[in-house]
Design an enzyme around this catalytic site. Structure first.
Site, short mmCIF file in Angstrom:
data_model
loop_
_atom_site.label_atom_id
_atom_site.label_comp_id
_atom_site.label_asym_id
_atom_site.label_seq_id
_atom_site.Cartn_x
_atom_site.Cartn_y
_atom_site.Cartn_z
N GLU A 275 0.81 -1.22 0.00
CA GLU A 275 0.00 0.00 0.00
C GLU A 275 0.84 1.28 0.00
O GLU A 275 0.42 2.32 -0.49
CB GLU A 275 -0.96 0.02 1.19
CG GLU A 275 -2.13 -0.97 1.06
CD GLU A 275 -1.78 -2.37 1.57
OE1 GLU A 275 -0.60 -2.64 1.83
OE2 GLU A 275 -2.72 -3.17 1.71
N PHE B 69 -11.54 -7.56 13.64
CA PHE B 69 -10.50 -8.00 12.73
C PHE B 69 -10.16 -6.89 11.72
O PHE B 69 -11.04 -6.31 11.11
CB PHE B 69 -10.96 -9.26 11.98
CG PHE B 69 -9.94 -9.73 10.96
CD1 PHE B 69 -8.69 -10.18 11.37
CD2 PHE B 69 -10.23 -9.69 9.61
CE1 PHE B 69 -7.75 -10.59 10.44
CE2 PHE B 69 -9.30 -10.11 8.67
CZ PHE B 69 -8.05 -10.57 9.09
#
Lengths: 163, 565
Positions: free
Chosen positions: B43, B105
């Site tokens: 990213e 999560f």
């Protein structure tokens, strides 16, 4: 020098953390901080007291103004203004001290707002100096707990901080 | 709604990486053809691609990542853009609203994490807010002093149970955000008076001139008053370096003449600069005789490090044009600058031909001469991207920039690994231009996984690896300040770059000695459609000079290993 900076802030989640974060991020100091909604539900009013020379204060106000969530800002110490703080103090009040606390509270035009056989809770408003002076006066009698709101302020006269 | 908005906003590319919380958005992208998504391999690379695109085009780059690790991986790229005031919009997936705060999560409070490194951030709280929030984000990112804007998008916002009508908001207004454009006429008059009467003036132009598209006005003003022009590292190309009035860039590794001229000046006209510590050296000894005029669109930049005698808040383009206009109306003569130019030319002559010693045919190359050779091979008009370190300084010193938006480098944050993805972002949007990355084996290895992205999308950048088998700038500081104790600045176990690049199906050429350079460059730059990696082994003992002496004034410099001012 001590400055009182008051601002109107978008009443959005995270807006407060941007202001507080700015102070720590840029190594500016915050002495007191006070924030609450205003008559306009979309705005909060936030007041900080801080110390710094002219250059630092200029940087603080510029960087605060740069935050998108800060709508309008004023350095109250630039003009005549009223500064108030509210303090609640629990003081030991047994034996001869019981009268002494009451007398001191009267001298400072403070009010006793809660009473137990051994403790007075005193409420006092005024500027920061008055708070400090009262605390100094009652410390020998036994201060158990102090809760101060931090400074709130407003300009004297016709000047208003609004949109 | 997000995909439709991006199309209506005119976004051509977005750079990103999918993940659970972003899957609804990815599905929407799959079902349209207007926006091309570039799948990176990390990213951070997505943010640097967007950043490179933004620097070259002036338009905001757009990033799409998922929640948690996707978003935190983007942090370095957001900080890089923030430090250099680069417009960027980062869309981050987030866990569904009802899970926020539960340590779900892949949950991270990315708005909190990025708070000090964004211009602003938003959390979407209702699906119908999406178009307005996105429009505000693009507006904030690209107006005033640009910067990155993060938008946190909980997963349920992109799959609403009800349908909402989509209308593209052409304009948004924010009551607390009105960037200034026009400078104060009275302040401009004061500045002009100082400029007319100065005997040793310099113009100091920065990135603000490039983002503010004010190069033309700056050049006209400089020519009109015959004032020498120094650009900051961010401002390289804002004024053509082949112009005789250009003195190059100042600061830590800036040119001798620019540091000397700025230090001895009696007036500094700062335009879109922030007088940062890499320029001023010790601020208490900065330009002792100079009055400072400081033009900036961001008031908080003015008098932050250096006190401005005449502050002017405004857009560079407007203020410079207004200066020209006022100068045209004035009748008094300008103070002559002949003596000043004589002094400056003497400084120029002092260092002419003494900058470095080029290598002879069979010797290992000097990095400086490689940059100069690449300049010739690309006729000086390539998009030049760098990583961070010695090679970055050599590229800035020896590739001469005559146009804005051609020098692309992480100047403020100094992010190693920035270069390859930034170059890719530019090449995608400018396929007919040469995009050259100057890198080192240290920086390159921080982002080399993006070769895979180059392969997938056919992104033919040219990579010039100035390989000195060490972290050159760290090593230089260790040579100068730590008695040459090279603590972890060596690069042992380097890969065989020819094999590595070959594994992705690209061409790599190794250059060991000076005589091998020209043929290699010729082969590398023959076509604009082929990725070529040049692994150029350069002299590892070379230092970057000039180098300002710590805590000194601007004019206190080491000029070589043996000379100092």
């Amino acid at each position: 020098m001590r400055h009182i900076i008051s601002m109107l802030l978008e009443n959005e989640p995270g807006a407060l953390s941007r202001v507080v974060g700015l102070f720590s991020q840029r190594n500016f100091n915050i002495e007191t901080l006070n924030v609450a909604p205003t008559d306009d539900p979309t705005l909060s009013r936030l007041t900080v007291t801080t110390h710094g020379d002219e250059r630092i204060i200029e940087q603080i106000t510029k960087h605060l103004n740069r935050l998108i969530d800060v709508v309008k800002l004023v350095d109250l110490t630039e003009g005549a203004h009223i500064e108030r703080e509210l303090m609640l103090v629990k003081v030991k009040a047994q034996g001869s001290a019981r009268d002494e606390v009451k007398r001191t509270a009267d001298i400072f035009r403070a009010q006793i707002v809660d009473v137990t056989p051994s403790v007075y809770t005193v409420q006092i408003t005024g500027d920061a100096n008055k708070m400090d002076a009262f605390l100094q006066a009652v410390t020998p009698l036994g201060v158990l707990e102090v809760a101060r709101t931090g400074v709130s302020g407003i300009a004297r006269g016709d000047k208003v901080l609004s949109l | 709604m997000i995909a439709r908005f991006l199309r209506d906003e005119g976004v051509e590319y977005i750079y990103g990486y999918p993940g659970g919380a972003a899957l609804h958005i990815y599905d929407a992208l799959f079902r349209q053809d207007d926006i091309k998504h570039i799948l990176v391999r990390h990213e951070q690379a997505a943010t640097h691609m967007a950043d490179g695109y933004a620097r070259a085009s002036g338009k905001p780059g757009v990033v799409l990542v998922t929640s948690g690790p996707g978003a935190t991986n983007a942090v370095t790229g957001i900080a890089t853009a923030y430090m250099d005031s680069i417009p960027m919009v980062v869309l981050c997936g987030q866990v569904a609203s009802h899970l926020i705060g539960e340590d779900a999560f892949q949950e991270t409070d990315i708005v909190g994490v990025t708070r000090p490194i964004v211009k602003h951030s938003f959390s979407i709280r209702h699906p119908s807010d999406i178009p307005t929030v996105l429009k505000k984000a693009f507006y904030i990112a690209s107006s005033g002093r640009p910067g990155p804007v993060v938008i946190d998008i909980p997963k349920d916002m992109t799959a609403p149970t009800e349908r909402y009508e989509y209308v593209y908001p052409r304009k948004v207004k924010l009551r607390s955000y009105n960037p200034v454009s026009r400078g104060h006429t009275g302040q401009i008059r004061k500045a002009v008076e100082l400029m007319m009467s100065a005997r040793r003036p310099v113009i100091f132009a920065g990135g603000g001139v490039i983002t503010g598209r004010a190069s033309e006005a700056l050049t006209a003003l400089a020519h009109r008053l015959n004032i020498p022009v120094i650009t900051s590292l961010m401002g390289l190309g804002a004024f053509p370096q082949n112009d005789p009035q250009s003195l190059g860039w100042p600061g830590m590794h800036g040119s001798y003449e620019s540091n000397m001229a700025m230090h001895h000046s009696d007036l500094v006209l700062g335009v879109g600069v922030r007088f940062d510590d890499r320029v001023t050296n010790n601020v208490n000894r900065f330009c002792p005789d100079a009055r400072i005029v400081h033009i900036d669109v961001d008031p908080s930049s003015i008098s932050k490090t250096v006190h401005a005698d005449v502050p002017i808040v405004g857009a560079a383009d407007h203020v410079l044009n207004e200066m020209l206009n006022q100068i045209g109306q004035r009748t008094e003569a300008q103070e002559p600058l002949d003596e000043w130019w004589e002094t400056i030319n003497a400084w120029r002559d002092e260092r002419r031909g003494k900058l470095y010693e080029p290598a002879a045919a069979g010797e290992p190359l000097k990095p400086q001469q490689v940059v100069e050779a690449v300049h010739r091979a690309t006729h000086g008009d390539a998009y030049v991207v760098t990583d961070v370190g010695q090679h970055q300084m050599f590229a800035a010193q020896y590739y001469r920039f005559n146009q804005p938006n051609r020098w692309i480098s992480s100047s403020g944050l100094g992010t190693m690994g920035y270069g390859l993805p930034a170059a890719m972002g530019i090449k995608l949007s400018y396929p007919d231009e040469h995009v050259v990355l100057f890198t080192g084996e240290g920086s390159f290895q921080m982002m080399m996984q993006e070769l895979s992205t180059c392969k997938q999308f056919g992104i033919p950048v040219k990579i010039v690896n100035l390989n000195n088998a060490s972290l050159g700038m760290v090593r230089q500081w260790q040579d100068l300040n730590y008695k040459s104790r090279h603590a972890h600045s060596y690069m042992e176990s380097l890969p065989d770059f020819e094999k590595l690049i070959g594994a992705y199906g690209f061409k790599a050429i190794t250059v060991n000695t000076a005589d091998e350079l020209e043929p290699a460059l010729e082969e590398a730059f023959r076509s604009k459609d082929e990725l070529v990696f040049l692994d150029i082994h350069v002299d590892p003992r070379e230092h970057v000079y000039p180098m300002q002496v710590p805590q000194g004034a601007m004019c206190d410099m080491l000029l070589s290993k043996t000379e100092r001012t």
